[in-house]
Scaffold this active site. Structure first.
Site, PDB file in Angstrom:
ATOM      1  CD  GLU A   1       2.810  -1.088  20.018  1.00  0.00           C
ATOM      2  OE1 GLU A   1       2.407  -0.013  20.252  1.00  0.00           O
ATOM      3  OE2 GLU A   1       3.095  -1.546  18.960  1.00  0.00           O
TER       4      GLU A   1
ATOM      5  NE  ARG B   1      -1.758  -0.667  14.623  1.00  0.00           N
ATOM      6  CZ  ARG B   1      -1.404   0.734  14.165  1.00  0.00           C
ATOM      7  NH1 ARG B   1      -0.013   0.729  14.021  1.00  0.00           N
ATOM      8  NH2 ARG B   1      -2.224   1.662  14.036  1.00  0.00           N
TER       9      ARG B   1
ATOM     10  N   GLY C   1       0.950  -1.094   0.023  1.00  0.00           N
ATOM     11  CA  GLY C   1      -0.085  -0.031   0.075  1.00  0.00           C
ATOM     12  C   GLY C   1       0.675   1.156  -0.049  1.00  0.00           C
ATOM     13  NE  ARG C   2      -2.074   5.737   2.561  1.00  0.00           N
ATOM     14  CZ  ARG C   2      -3.319   5.400   2.457  1.00  0.00           C
ATOM     15  NH1 ARG C   2      -4.172   5.741   1.609  1.00  0.00           N
ATOM     16  NH2 ARG C   2      -3.954   4.716   3.475  1.00  0.00           N
ATOM     17  CB  ILE C   3       3.671   2.776   4.600  1.00  0.00           C
ATOM     18  CG1 ILE C   3       3.007   3.697   5.043  1.00  0.00           C
ATOM     19  CG2 ILE C   3       4.902   2.659   5.397  1.00  0.00           C
ATOM     20  CD1 ILE C   3       2.350   3.563   6.501  1.00  0.00           C
TER      21      ILE C   3
ATOM     22  CG  HIS D   1       3.436   2.265  17.641  1.00  0.00           C
ATOM     23  ND1 HIS D   1       2.564   1.286  17.796  1.00  0.00           N
ATOM     24  CD2 HIS D   1       3.481   2.964  16.533  1.00  0.00           C
ATOM     25  CE1 HIS D   1       1.823   1.442  16.757  1.00  0.00           C
ATOM     26  NE2 HIS D   1       2.368   2.417  15.904  1.00  0.00           N
TER      27      HIS D   1
HETATM   28  C1  GLV Z   1       0.555   4.679  13.888  1.00  0.00           C
HETATM   29  O1  GLV Z   1       0.956   3.363  14.133  1.00  0.00           O
HETATM   30  C2  GLV Z   1      -0.609   4.698  12.812  1.00  0.00           C
HETATM   31  O2  GLV Z   1      -1.599   3.908  12.505  1.00  0.00           O
HETATM   32  O3  GLV Z   1      -0.798   5.960  12.574  1.00  0.00           O
END
Ligand code: GLV
Length: 328
Positions: free
Chosen positions: A267, A238, A156-158, A286
């Protein structure tokens, strides 16, 4: 007319708070630690909107406690903390912050990849422990990054931003995604493959898929056994996508080489988690989207979503667009 009441569940960048104060009575939990659940459940009783973070579970329990709630705005792109179906059933639009954090999160993922390969945190511990006595021809060697194969899980985007970075390092980029946009391979110079091939051929694997029932423990013992013994696994998505106990065993037993994690399950990671005993595991708290500019944009975008919901307008960014007409 009385202003609507909104709850902001943490101290967040001012950009969003300023916008909210212009249109609403803002109850700000002005702390760096999450709001205790019982206090949260009290505070939502008379609010019209909630500006929340991934540390708040927005579920039936909370929604039952908030009869006046009209909109939920999450300051995050991920929304696995929210029972979206429950919100949709109640006609509540849910906002998130996609896009603005893409490049910043990919920067962090690439930083983790490089830190894992070049054993940066081990090196730093080594220096601080006073062990640096000479230049060592065998000291802290790791794999090369340039020219290596990167496997991206979720393009996806990232994931795409990660691929662009990898291309700058002359990496061969494989990806696995069942919903890849058409034409991507040609556009980015990447190759879509099945999951097993990605596991087997990658020197580095970076996870960029959302947490879904189908991606929970996507990485467990069987997958680690297919990976290279030198492989570096990066997770900035995640924590529960990785079976953490299996990861510990794989790192301990040399099934894979290194893990660099921005996210864990749970977390924060408990201080007695065995992963923290390993040298070949790097964990940061995170911080994927934690640049000053990006966090400001996220705060502002979450405020815009909340304000639109309070006005009964469509949210600029929503995860349940089927909720067309918010309650006013
Ligand atoms: C961070 O983990 C987000 O989902 O923006």
């Amino acid at each position: 007319m009385a202003k609507p009441k909104v709850l902001v569940t943490r101290r967040v960048p001012e950009s969003g708070i300023q916008k909210l104060r212009e249109v609403a009575d803002v109850d700000l939990w002005d702390e760096d630690q999450p709001i205790p659940r019982d206090v949260l459940l009290q505070k939502v009783r008379d609010i019209d909107g909630i500006f929340c973070l991934l540390t708040e579970r927005i579920n039936d329990e909370l929604l039952d406690a908030a009869p006046k709630l009209r909109v939920v705005s999450n300051m995050a792109v991920g929304f696995d903390n929210i029972d979206v179906a429950a919100c949709t059933r109640r006609g509540l639009p849910v906002g998130n912050t996609p896009g603005v954090l893409t490049e910043t999160t990919a920067d962090l993922a690439f930083a983790l990849l490089m830190a894992g390969a070049r054993r940066i945190s081990e090196g730093e511990r080594y220096v601080r422990a006073g062990k640096w006595t000479t230049w060592g021809p065998l000291l802290l060697m790791g794999p090369d990054i340039y020219g290596a194969t990167l496997g991206i899980v979720g393009i996806g985007r990232i994931g795409q931003a990660m691929a662009r970075r990898a291309k700058g390092f002359d990496m061969r980029v494989l990806y696995h995604d069942t919903q890849a946009p058409p034409g991507l391979d040609e556009k980015l110079g990447v190759t879509g493959v099945d999951f097993d091939r990605l596991l087997e051929e990658s020197d580095f694997i970076s996870i960029h898929t959302p947490l879904l029932p189908s991606t929970r423990h996507l990485f467990s013992t069987a997958q680690f056994k297919k990976m290279r013994p030198t492989a570096v696994l990066v997770n900035s998505a995640r924590g529960p996508i990785i079976d953490q106990r299996a990861l510990y065993e794989a790192l301990r037993d040399g099934e894979i080489g290194y893990a660099a994690l921005d996210v864990t399950d749970p977390e924060p990671i408990p201080m007695d988690d065995p992963l923290l005993t390993l040298e070949n595991c790097l964990i940061v708290p995170h911080i994927g989207s934690a640049s000053v500019a990006t966090r400001n944009r996220m705060s502002s975008m979450a405020a815009d979503n909340l304000i639109a919901g309070l006005r009964g307008e469509p949210l600029p960014n929503t995860v349940n667009p089927e909720v067309r007409a918010p309650k006013v």
